[in-house]
Motif scaffolding. Structure first.
Motif, PDB file in Angstrom:
ATOM      1  N   GLY A 125       0.793  -1.220   0.000  1.00 14.50           N
ATOM      2  CA  GLY A 125       0.000   0.000   0.000  1.00 14.50           C
ATOM      3  C   GLY A 125       0.824   1.268   0.000  1.00 14.50           C
ATOM      4  O   GLY A 125       2.064   1.248   0.045  1.00 14.50           O
ATOM      5  N   SER A 126       0.113   2.384  -0.063  1.00 14.01           N
ATOM      6  CA  SER A 126       0.751   3.701  -0.032  1.00 14.01           C
ATOM      7  C   SER A 126       1.464   3.887   1.303  1.00 14.01           C
ATOM      8  O   SER A 126       0.854   3.773   2.367  1.00 14.01           O
ATOM      9  N   TYR A 127       2.757   4.180   1.257  1.00 20.30           N
ATOM     10  CA  TYR A 127       3.538   4.292   2.491  1.00 20.30           C
ATOM     11  C   TYR A 127       4.752   5.169   2.252  1.00 20.30           C
ATOM     12  O   TYR A 127       5.503   4.967   1.285  1.00 20.30           O
ATOM     13  N   GLU A 128       4.929   6.148   3.107  1.00 22.95           N
ATOM     14  CA  GLU A 128       6.141   6.955   3.145  1.00 22.95           C
ATOM     15  C   GLU A 128       6.520   7.146   4.596  1.00 22.95           C
ATOM     16  O   GLU A 128       5.688   7.572   5.408  1.00 22.95           O
ATOM     17  N   PHE A 129       7.752   6.812   4.934  1.00 22.59           N
ATOM     18  CA  PHE A 129       8.197   6.958   6.313  1.00 22.59           C
ATOM     19  C   PHE A 129       8.094   8.420   6.737  1.00 22.59           C
ATOM     20  O   PHE A 129       8.540   9.319   6.038  1.00 22.59           O
TER      21      PHE A 129
END
Length: 289
Positions: free
Chosen positions: A146-150
């Motif tokens: 899925g959409s993920y940015e730290f």
């Protein structure tokens, strides 16, 4: 400080709510065994709002997360060696109306969430569902798709998660049932922007008393407790974990022999080191094929 705030939101959202837990949340009656060859399509529409954030035992003012999520779920019942089995897939999607900590808006990653696969088996099957015992076990595997940015509020979790689950349905007679479910989520460590992110095993217990009104309607009152799940950055506890006590009310009805609508309202009674949901409202549409 900005990086710390972003990491805080990421962890808080991961523990808060509803988003990563949808794959293992179980509505009363979901572990009933359906005939082999049955396919079920489900659509969940969920709205959640949290206006309290507890971090390290201190309430962080002017903090809020409001999310709108849709979940597509498909199930297929079959047999292997004359034993009933179930295969399923779950895919969340959605976004955030509000995401802020201490009055500061936080960046978000919206769109698709992580895809989860599940396989179920029933080692104990009731001879009489009205008073008998059903025991089912499921293995869930969630992929970091899925959409993920730290450092951003995300629908995705950014790592692989394996969740074994065991469930009990106990018929008590007169249309009353006890539904009880327990699971533990085991997350793989991962490195983001040079920071090692790890999460301790997170367990969940769900219990509900269900009253069936004939074959087409039911009303349930339940509890969900989440425990553990400490989030660590480079081996240091972040101050965030999964610790939540939530009450739930369910009502459902079949509108036709193959179409059911279910509503659910939930509220967090207690949360430690995370966001506290003022309300979680969900409507579920089910179609039998």
């Amino acid at each position: 400080m900005k990086h710390f705030a972003h990491s805080l939101v990421l962890g808080a959202l991961t523990t808060c709510a509803a988003l990563p837990a949808l794959a293992v949340d179980v509505a009363p009656g979901d572990y009933a065994i359906l005939p082999s060859g049955t396919t079920v399509g489900l659509l969940y529409l969920q709205h959640s709002r949290a206006t309290e954030l507890n971090f390290g035992g201190v309430d962080v003012p002017a903090s809020e997360v409001t999310a709108n999520v849709a979940v597509l779920r498909g199930l297929h019942y079959t047999q292997i060696g004359n034993e009933p089995v179930l295969f399923q897939m779950v895919l969340p999607m959605g976004g955030f109306e509000t995401a802020q900590i201490g009055g500061a808006a936080q960046p978000t990653s919206e769109g698709l969430g992580d895809l989860t696969f599940g396989a179920s088996y029933w080692p104990v099957k009731p001879s009489n569902p009205e008073t008998g015992t059903t025991v089912g076990v499921t293995a869930f595997l969630t992929a970091p798709s899925g959409s993920y940015e730290f450092g951003e509020v995300s629908l995705g979790g950014g790592t692989w998660v394996f969740t074994p689950q065991v469930a009990l349905i106990q018929g008590l007679g007169n249309g009353v049932y006890l539904d009880a479910i327990a699971d533990v989520a085991l997350s793989m460590d991962h490195t983001e922007s040079g920071v090692e992110v790890s999460r301790d095993p997170a367990s969940q217990v769900q219990v509900a008393f269900r009253k069936q009104f004939g074959q087409t309607k039911s009303l349930s009152v339940g509890y969900s407790g989440q425990f553990g799940g400490d989030i660590n950055y480079d081996g240091v506890y972040s101050g965030l974990k999964t610790r939540r006590d939530q009450v739930r009310v369910y009502a459902n009805s079949f509108l036709s022999p193959t179409v059911q609508v279910q509503g659910m309202l939930a509220k967090d009674l207690n949360v430690e080191d995370g966001f506290k949901n003022d309300v979680v409202a969900e409507i579920r549409f089910l179609k039998l094929f």
